[in-house]
Design a protein around this motif. Structure first.
Motif, PDB file in Angstrom:
ATOM      1  N   SER A 152       6.019  -1.896  -0.098  1.00  0.00           N
ATOM      2  CA  SER A 152       4.916  -0.994   0.255  1.00  0.00           C
ATOM      3  C   SER A 152       4.118  -0.598  -0.975  1.00  0.00           C
ATOM      4  O   SER A 152       2.892  -0.513  -0.927  1.00  0.00           O
TER       5      SER A 152
ATOM      6  N   ALA B 206       0.215  -1.364  -1.820  1.00  0.00           N
ATOM      7  CA  ALA B 206      -0.708  -0.313  -2.247  1.00  0.00           C
ATOM      8  C   ALA B 206      -1.379  -0.688  -3.562  1.00  0.00           C
ATOM      9  O   ALA B 206      -2.585  -0.469  -3.732  1.00  0.00           O
TER      10      ALA B 206
ATOM     11  N   GLU C 233      -4.034  -3.180  -2.776  1.00  0.00           N
ATOM     12  CA  GLU C 233      -5.194  -2.514  -2.167  1.00  0.00           C
ATOM     13  C   GLU C 233      -6.023  -1.794  -3.232  1.00  0.00           C
ATOM     14  O   GLU C 233      -7.252  -1.849  -3.217  1.00  0.00           O
TER      15      GLU C 233
ATOM     16  N   GLN D 145      -9.671  -0.584  -2.456  1.00  0.00           N
ATOM     17  CA  GLN D 145      -9.439   0.005  -1.133  1.00  0.00           C
ATOM     18  C   GLN D 145      -8.494   1.205  -1.249  1.00  0.00           C
ATOM     19  O   GLN D 145      -7.321   1.130  -0.909  1.00  0.00           O
TER      20      GLN D 145
ATOM     21  N   ARG E 145      -8.396   4.119   0.355  1.00  0.00           N
ATOM     22  CA  ARG E 145      -7.912   4.664   1.625  1.00  0.00           C
ATOM     23  C   ARG E 145      -6.741   3.839   2.152  1.00  0.00           C
ATOM     24  O   ARG E 145      -5.724   4.391   2.572  1.00  0.00           O
ATOM     25  N   ASP E 146      -6.869   2.521   2.136  1.00  0.00           N
ATOM     26  CA  ASP E 146      -5.785   1.662   2.612  1.00  0.00           C
ATOM     27  C   ASP E 146      -4.537   1.813   1.747  1.00  0.00           C
ATOM     28  O   ASP E 146      -3.414   1.768   2.251  1.00  0.00           O
TER      29      ASP E 146
ATOM     30  N   LEU F 106      -3.643   4.569   0.164  1.00  0.00           N
ATOM     31  CA  LEU F 106      -3.038   5.856   0.522  1.00  0.00           C
ATOM     32  C   LEU F 106      -2.296   5.777   1.853  1.00  0.00           C
ATOM     33  O   LEU F 106      -1.232   6.372   2.012  1.00  0.00           O
ATOM     34  N   VAL F 107      -2.858   5.043   2.797  1.00  0.00           N
ATOM     35  CA  VAL F 107      -2.169   4.854   4.079  1.00  0.00           C
ATOM     36  C   VAL F 107      -0.847   4.113   3.856  1.00  0.00           C
ATOM     37  O   VAL F 107       0.186   4.464   4.434  1.00  0.00           O
ATOM     38  N   GLU F 108      -0.875   3.118   2.997  1.00  0.00           N
ATOM     39  CA  GLU F 108       0.352   2.368   2.707  1.00  0.00           C
ATOM     40  C   GLU F 108       1.392   3.258   2.027  1.00  0.00           C
ATOM     41  O   GLU F 108       2.581   3.175   2.309  1.00  0.00           O
TER      42      GLU F 108
ATOM     43  N   PHE G 223       1.542   6.744   2.090  1.00  0.00           N
ATOM     44  CA  PHE G 223       1.926   7.962   2.799  1.00  0.00           C
ATOM     45  C   PHE G 223       1.945   7.813   4.320  1.00  0.00           C
ATOM     46  O   PHE G 223       2.179   8.791   5.022  1.00  0.00           O
ATOM     47  N   GLY G 224       1.721   6.627   4.829  1.00  0.00           N
ATOM     48  CA  GLY G 224       1.630   6.430   6.267  1.00  0.00           C
ATOM     49  C   GLY G 224       2.952   6.120   6.946  1.00  0.00           C
ATOM     50  O   GLY G 224       2.960   5.737   8.111  1.00  0.00           O
ATOM     51  N   HIS G 225       4.051   6.289   6.252  1.00  0.00           N
ATOM     52  CA  HIS G 225       5.368   6.018   6.816  1.00  0.00           C
ATOM     53  C   HIS G 225       6.183   7.302   6.783  1.00  0.00           C
ATOM     54  O   HIS G 225       6.115   8.069   5.828  1.00  0.00           O
TER      55      HIS G 225
END
Length: 101
Positions: free
Chosen positions: A37, A41, A44, A49, A51-52, A54-56, A58-60
């Motif tokens: 992960s 990140a 990205e 990228q 935003r992508d 950050l999703v990678e 903190f999105g879990h």
């Protein structure tokens, strides 16, 4: 005298961990396999990228801080190119040496 003993223990601990990972001991714990992960990140971020990335990171729901803590070494690996499991594992070894400290 106590500080010398602590320094000796920390140096020995780090040396043993580096020896272990250099001998192929990385990816023993599940957290190290989650490092992917952080690699994603870093990739990205390399493409701009944010935003992508950050999703990678903190999105879990599981191990929320593991991914951001992994990002520095993932960025270094991305910057120098390729996969560097010994470098990554040596980086993670610093956390256990820090816990001893």
């Amino acid at each position: 005298m106590t500080r010398r003993w602590l320094a000796a223990i920390l140096v020995a601990s780090l040396a043993l961990r580096i020896w272990l990972v250099a001998g192929g001991g990385q990816y023993f714990w599940p957290d190290e396999s989650r490092y992917g992960s952080a690699e994603s990140a870093a990739s990205e971020l390399g493409r701009g990228q944010v935003r992508d990335a950050l999703v990678e990171l903190f999105g879990h729901a599981d191990h929320v801080l593991f991914r951001p803590a992994s990002l520095p070494v993932a960025l270094v690996s991305h910057w120098i190119g390729g996969s560097h499991p010994v470098l990554v594992s040596a980086y993670f070894s610093l956390f256990s040496v820090g816990a001893i400290f």
